[in-house]
Structures are given as structure tokens and as C-alpha cells.
Enzyme design. Structure first.
Site, PDB file in Angstrom:
ATOM      1  N   ASP A 170       0.827  -1.209   0.000  1.00  0.00           N
ATOM      2  CA  ASP A 170       0.000   0.000   0.000  1.00  0.00           C
ATOM      3  C   ASP A 170       0.865   1.265   0.000  1.00  0.00           C
ATOM      4  OD1 ASP A 170      -2.246   1.888   0.774  1.00  0.00           O
ATOM      5  OD2 ASP A 170      -3.303  -0.025   0.926  1.00  0.00           O
ATOM      6  N   HIS A 211      -3.743   5.052   4.395  1.00  0.00           N
ATOM      7  CA  HIS A 211      -4.480   3.879   3.936  1.00  0.00           C
ATOM      8  C   HIS A 211      -3.837   2.576   4.400  1.00  0.00           C
ATOM      9  CE1 HIS A 211      -6.299   1.325   0.648  1.00  0.00           C
ATOM     10  NE2 HIS A 211      -7.352   2.004   1.055  1.00  0.00           N
ATOM     11  N   SER A 389     -11.625  -1.681   0.377  1.00  0.00           N
ATOM     12  CA  SER A 389     -10.297  -1.552   0.972  1.00  0.00           C
ATOM     13  C   SER A 389     -10.281  -2.054   2.405  1.00  0.00           C
ATOM     14  CB  SER A 389      -9.901  -0.078   1.046  1.00  0.00           C
ATOM     15  OG  SER A 389      -9.375   0.332  -0.168  1.00  0.00           O
TER      16      SER A 389
END
Ligand SMILES: *[C@@H]1O[C@H](CO)[C@@H](O)[C@H](O)[C@H]1NC(C)=O
Ligand SMILES: *[C@@H]1O[C@H](CO)[C@@H](O)[C@H](O)[C@H]1NC(C)=O
Ligand SMILES: *[C@@H]1O[C@H](CO)[C@@H](O)[C@H](O)[C@H]1NC(C)=O
Ligand SMILES: *[C@@H]1O[C@H](CO)[C@@H](O)[C@H](O)[C@H]1NC(C)=O
Ligand SMILES: *[C@@H]1O[C@H](CO)[C@@H](O)[C@H](O)[C@H]1NC(C)=O
Ligand SMILES: [Ca+2]
Ligand SMILES: [Ca+2]
Ligand SMILES: [Ca+2]
Ligand SMILES: [Ca+2]
Length: 618
Positions: A170, A211, A389
Site C-alpha cells: 500500500d 491507507h 479496501s
């Protein structure tokens, strides 16, 4: 107690104080009585007197009175055993003890006696002091029972992902925050954006590099540290590969997919091509090669597990079969449902969807509580992780639990166990269909909801599937136009015993269809595949926003809907032009790949139930 609550709003105020008074009064009495009561278990000689039950009962009465105790009768089903209780009148406990001892040791018909001690037994449930744990409904949902991953019982059996490493590919992982640091694996980590071993996210408010840290927390947040939340596989190690914070190339992706692949067992990837409803893209040459190499050579040859999110383009009519990461046979493709089990607006569907797990929904639905970066104004904790996600890392955590139980499961065993254990449930959006092997699948929810209890139970007793068999049917090269009426091109072909002889394939897993089609508006094409059982898959869904004038060039669609079915028989493909635009458009090239195994599922179908049994028992 209920009789004090009168079902009229106005009266409640009047009766409430009375109710309180009564309940506190009786409550305290009960409590002290329970704790202080003194009891003895006494075993009498069954041959006493004539040996009849009444005589033993009478003896128990006499004996209990002799020492000032109350006879509570036979203990459960243990005949000859009686329970005597100290009723607290007149004599002290010490006196009673002395008296009991003196009389019972002398008496011929008392075989044995023992004062009952309070046994310390704690319920096997976990209490975590993490302040946000109560809000982690995806782990334990009291508001909508059943709408959680059913993991607490797995933890209680000491299965927490120990010995397994999960890597989040990520925008970095802030491994210094309290909920990540103790589980962080620097050995599994790397930074491809800056080419150094340290995947710390760049503190950039604009690019919002939180994230990866959020995904990492869902998997392995440290429990019971009075901080934030608890991860699904909180005993696992968590690594980070930073690759999304900057220009991404095919070669970088390829490196990421195999990075430290003898340390990292599971790769959690919550990203993909643009979810704009008009993109058709996936891993390119090197990325594809790395995925394949990962399942062959990673994890000491058992195969790296790649978990990918199905995508967030639902509101743009996007479909995960236009996403080459999702429709790759090497990936575990995970979609999302909200806390009510419904398909959220953003969720994509596709024939290659393996299963779903939880994430956010519309505004009134709760999101996922997890770690967060605290580089800028953050606190290291968030209640707002959303989208597919957030679903993929929960699945990656569950796979980590499976791999603790059975480290030698192959990448295909993991997919098989998901297919076997995911649970079908009703949601008005989901169109379920039972395939020829008895598995239920919907394009919306794959084989259903992941359930950590079922996954780990099945992992415990799973027999590894035989080697991967594959068969590629002859390529169709001639141009075939979609006829004007009825705008459907039908192709059919047979797969025969002779065709499968060489590969030894008997049972289907993934079926891939690679096509080149010219068409002035790609989004108008619909492609359906029918397996010999009659099971249909919408491999190419129409998309309103996809106006691409070039059609498809060697794009591979795939389906898992024929999983477990016999590979032999007649297949059919229907290519439909829903826009009825151009009679000159058509199919240029088509090839079909069948991946499966040499075992026959129908033969081992009985095992199905065994896999789902409770194997923790003793
Ligand atoms: C969590 O910590 C508390 C003390 O703060 C302890 O009582 C409890 O047993 C711990 N829970 C677990 C599951 O270890
Ligand atoms: C959830 O897990 C418990 C064990 O903790 C098990 O008894 C129960 O059957 C499971 N429920 C479902 C729906 O799988
Ligand atoms: C849980 O597993 C760990 C590591 O294998 C072990 O040290 C610990 O004693 C186990 N705890 C229980 C309650 O079985
Ligand atoms: C599939 O769905 C059918 C119909 O609801 C049901 O009877 C069957 O038990 C399901 N099969 C599995 C494996 O869940
Ligand atoms: C497939 O086999 C069936 C008989 O088994 C036959 O009727 C059919 O024509 C065959 N189809 C093709 C496309 O060869
Ligand atoms: Ca770095
Ligand atoms: Ca914590
Ligand atoms: Ca997508
Ligand atoms: Ca896949």
C-alpha cells in the site's frame, strides 16, 4: 421482575422507584447467601439397611439434623451422594465443621464426605481493555447478530495468527504507533517508492497516506494495550510494502508481489485499477508473472496468498471482471457488505468474486474501526475506514488464522476452504444460484460471508487438493460477427474425456475466457458463459460509462461459479450487443482456459459436512 413494569408510559414513572427498591433488596440478599453458604457432599453406604432408596434418604435426614445441617437431597445423578448445607442458625461455622468431622468420621454408613469449596472457573471469553474494541462490530456484532466474522471463539482457542506474517502492499505502514509496533515485521517490509527498507508513510496531508496503516491495524492491531482497537489476527506479524505513494510501474508491482516472499505469507492488496466504470486493466506482463511465481515459489512452495479487494466502482456500474487483479486465479477476491449484510453502493460484482466480508455502507451504517496514522492531526485510531479496501484486510487476517492452524495449506487449499465454508445468506441484491457441485454463488457475494470459525475449523482437517491441472481449449481465430438479429453471437464447444486425458483434470476451479472483440462501444457488450451443468456466469457485464471504441484486446475474463463441477461436457458462450450499434463488429479471437484439479468432488462430497464440524472439541 417484569411484573413491576406496567406497559403504559405514564405509569412507569410511578412504579419505577418501587421496582428499584425491591430489586436491590432481594438482589443483595441473594448475592450474600450464595457466597457465604457452607456445604458438604456426603457419600452414604449404598448397602445401608436393606439398601433401599427410602432408607438411604431417611439416613441422610437423620445425619444432617444430627450436625445441624439442611439436607438438600441427592447430588444430580450421583445416587448415594447427598448435599448438606449450613443454614446459619444457632451455631458458628467452626462449630459446625467440628461437629461434622466428629460425627461423620465415626459413622459406619458414611463412606466419604467433603466440604465444598468454591471452584474458580472463568468463562472462556476475552475481555480487552482497548477503548474502541466495543465499537468493532465486525468482530462481535450485538446489534445485528450473525453479522460479524465470528472470530472470538477462535481467539479463545488461542488461534490468533501466531507464526504468520501478513504484508500490506500500500502507501506505507506507520509501524511506530502503539497498536502496530509490537507486531511489526521489519524483515517483511520494504519501500519501493524510495527504495529503502523503511515503509514509513510520507506525512503528506494532500495525498492522505493513512491507507496502509489502517489496513495493517485491521489485521494485527495489538489487543489489550488500552489503545484503540484489536486486529483480526492480532498474534500475527505485520509488514508493509510502500509502493502506492508515487509513480507505479509494472516492474515495481512485480517486485512488490514477491518481496520477502519466504517471510511474508499473505499479501493484502486494497487497490486496483481506476474504479470509474470504463477502465479495463490489471497486472501487466511482469505483475502477472510475479503473481504466478508467488504461488509457485512463495511461502516455501505452498504459495503466497494474495488477497485483493473487488473494487469500489459499484456506483459507476463497474465490475471486477474488468480488474485483472480481481479476476486473476492467483488472487482471493473479496467484496464488501455493510453491517446489515447488504451490498453497499460502492461494491462491485463479478463472476470471479470468491467471498465477502464486512465494511462500511451508507451514512447510517457504521464503518470499520482500526489503527490510523498520527503523523499529522491523527490520533493513531479511526472509526472511519471504508470501502472494499477495508474488507480485504479482514479477509487477510482470517487467512492468517487458517495458516496458524495449518501452515502447509497451499494457495489453492485456501481458496477451496473459502468456497466450502463461506455462508450463503439472503440479501435482496444477491441472486444466488446453486452449481452442479452444490455450491451456492452470487455475483454480488461470491460464495458468501467469510466466517473465521468455519474457516479455521475446516483448515484443521482439510486434505490438500491434488496438483493444479489445466487445459486450454483450441483457440478460435476466425472473425465472427454478432448477427443483426437477435444481436447475440452464440459459440459452443465440447470438452471431452480425450481432451482432459493429458492434464488429468476432472474438476473445475477457475474457468478463464480470453477474447479479442472489436466494437465501437465496449460497454454495450455482454458476455455470458455456460458450463456443462448449465451454471451461467456473467463474465462480461455491460457498463453504461464505458464508451471505449476499441473493444477488447486479449482480455481474460474469469469465473469461479463452476467450482467443483465436472469439467467434461458442452460449454456455451453468448456475446450480446445490447446497444445494437454496428453489424460489422465481432469476435476476432477467443480462447478458453480451464484450471482445476484431478480429484472428483462428487466422490468426496460427503467430506463437506465433516469439514464444517466443530474440530476443537477437546
Ligand atoms: C486484559 O487486561 C486486563 C487488565 O487490564 C486483564 O484483566 C484481562 O485479563 C486482559 N485480557 C486478556 C484477554 O488478556
Ligand atoms: C460461531 O463460533 C462459535 C464458537 O465460538 C460456534 O459455536 C458457532 O457455531 C459459530 N457460528 C456460526 C454461525 O458459524
Ligand atoms: C497459546 O499459545 C502460546 C504459543 O504457542 C503458548 O505459549 C500459550 O501457552 C498458549 N496459551 C494457552 C492458553 O494455551
Ligand atoms: C445452497 O442453497 C440451497 C437453497 O437455498 C440450500 O438448500 C443449500 O443447502 C445451499 N448449499 C450450501 C452448500 O450452502
Ligand atoms: C457436443 O457433443 C454433442 C453430443 O455429445 C453433440 O450433439 C454436439 O453437436 C457437440 N457440439 C459441438 C460444438 O461439437
Ligand atoms: Ca522509506
Ligand atoms: Ca489495541
Ligand atoms: Ca473496479
Ligand atoms: Ca481472483
Amino acid at each position: 421482575m417484569r411484573r413491576y413494569v406496567i406497559p403504559l408510559m405514564c405509569l412507569c414513572f410511578v412504579t419505577w422507584p418501587l421496582f428499584l427498591l425491591l430489586s436491590t433488596h432481594t438482589g443483595s440478599n441473594d448475592a450474600t447467601g450464595l457466597v457465604e453458604e457452607l456445604t458438604w457432599a456426603v457419600r452414604l453406604d449404598p448397602s445401608h439397611g436393606s439398601g433401599r432408596r427410602e432408607e438411604l434418604d431417611a439416613l441422610a435426614e437423620v445425619l444432617s439434623h444430627a450436625v445441624g445441617l439442611e439436607n438438600r437431597g441427592v447430588i444430580g445423578e450421583l445416587k448415594d451422594h447427598y448435599l448438606f448445607a449450613h443454614i446459619g442458625h444457632g451455631q458458628s461455622k467452626e462449630n459446625t465443621r467440628r461437629k461434622v468431622h466428629a460425627i461423620f468420621t465415626q459413622h459406619d454408613s458414611v463412606r466419604w464426605f467433603s466440604e465444598q469449596k468454591l471452584l474458580k472457573r472463568s468463562k472462556r471469553s476475552l475481555h480487552f481493555n482497548d477503548p474502541k474494541y466495543p465499537q468493532q462490530w465486525h468482530l462481535h456484532n450485538s446489534r445485528s447478530p450473525g453479522m460479524d466474522i465470528n472470530v472470538t471463539g477462535v481467539w479463545e482457542r488461542n488461534v490468533t495468527g501466531r507464526g504468520v506474517t501478513v504484508v500490506v502492499v500500500d502507501d506505507g505502514v506507520q509501524y511506530t504507533i502503539q497498536d502496530i509496533q509490537p507486531n511489526y515485521s521489519p524483515e517483511g517490509s520494504y519501500d519501493l517508492n524510495s527504495n529503502d527498507p523503511d515503509p514509513m508513510p510520507r506525512p503528506d496531508g494532500y495525498s492522505d497516506n493513512h491507507h496502509g496503516t489502517r489496513c495493517a491495524g485491521e489485521i494485527a492491531a495489538v489487543p489489550n494495550n488500552s489503545f484503540c482497537a484489536v486486529g483480526v489476527a492480532y498474534g500475527s506479524r505485520i509488514a508493509g510494502i510502500r509502493v502506492l505513494d508515487g509513480p507505479l510501474t509494472d516492474s515495481m508491482e512485480a517486485i512488490a508481489f514477491n518481496k520477502h516472499y519466504q517471510i511474508n505469507d499473505i499479501y493484502s492488496c486494497s487497490w486496483g485499477p481506476d474504479d470509474d466504470g470504463k477502465t479495463v486493466d490489471g497486472p501487466h506482463q511482469l505483475g502477472k508473472a510475479a503473481l504466478q511465481h508467488g504461488v509457485i515459489a512463495g511461502r516455501k512452495g505452498f504459495g503466497s496468498i494474495f488477497v485483493v479487494a473487488s473494487g469500489n466502482g459499484g456506483q459507476y456500474d463497474d465490475n471486477c471482471n474488468y480488474d485483472g487483479y480481481a479476476n486473476s486465479i492467483y488472487t482471493v477476491t473479496i467484496g464488501a457488505v455493510n453491517e446489515a449484510g447488504e451490498m453497499p453502493f460502492y461494491a462491485e460484482e463479478c463472476a470471479s468474486m470468491l467471498a465477502v466480508t464486512f465494511s462500511s455502507g451508507d451514512k447510517q451504517m457504521r464503518s470499520i474501526v482500526t489503527s490510523d496514522w498520527d503523523l499529522q492531526k491523527g490520533t493513531g485510531c479511526t472509526e472511519g475506514h471504508t470501502g472494499t479496501s477495508a474488507a480485504a484486510p479482514i479477509a487477510a487476517g482470517m487467512v492468517a488464522l487458517m495458516l496458524q492452524v495449518r501452515p502447509c495449506l497451499t494457495w489453492r487449499d485456501v481458496q477451496h476452504i473459502i468456497v466450502f465454508t463461506a455462508t450463503k445468506y439472503e440479501d435482496h441484491q444477491a441472486a444466488w444460484k446453486t452449481n452442479g457441485a452444490g455450491f451456492n454463488h452470487s455475483h454480488q457475494h461470491g460464495f458468501g460471508l467469510l466466517n473465521a470459525w468455519r474457516l479455521t475449523n475446516a483448515a484443521k482437517v482439510w486434505e490438500s487438493v491434488p496438483y493444479l491441472a489445466s487445459y486450454v481449449s483450441p483457440v478460435l481465430k476466425e472473425n465472427k460477427n454478432i448477427p443483426l438479429v437477435p444481436h447475440v453471437l452464440e459459440l459452443s464447444w465440447n470438452v471431452t474425456t480425450a481432451d482432459l486425458l493429458l492434464s488429468g483434470m476432472r474438476t473445475l476451479e477457475h474457468v478463464g475466457v480470453t477474447v479479442s472483440i472489436t466494437h465501437p462501444r465496449r460497454g454495450n457488450l455482454q458476455i455470458q458463459l455456460f458450463c456443462p451443468s448449465g451454471m451461467s456466469s456473467l463474465i462480461g457485464a455491460t457498463r453504461k460509462l464505458d464508451a471505449d471504441p476499441n473493444g477488447f484486446t486479449e482480455w481474460t475474463f474469469s469465473t469461479v461459479r463452476c467450482w467443483g463441477e465436472n469439467a467434461e461436457g458442452a460449454y456455451r458462450i453468448l456475446v450480446t450487443d445490447v446497444g445494437r450499434l454496428d453489424p460489422m463488429v465481432g469476435l476476432k479471437r477467443l480462447s478458453k482456459t480451464f484450471k482445476g484439479s484431478s480429484c472428483h468432488f462428487s466422490e468426496s462430497k460427503l467430506l463437506d459436512r465433516a469439514y464444517l464440524a466443530d474440530w476443537w472439541g477437546s
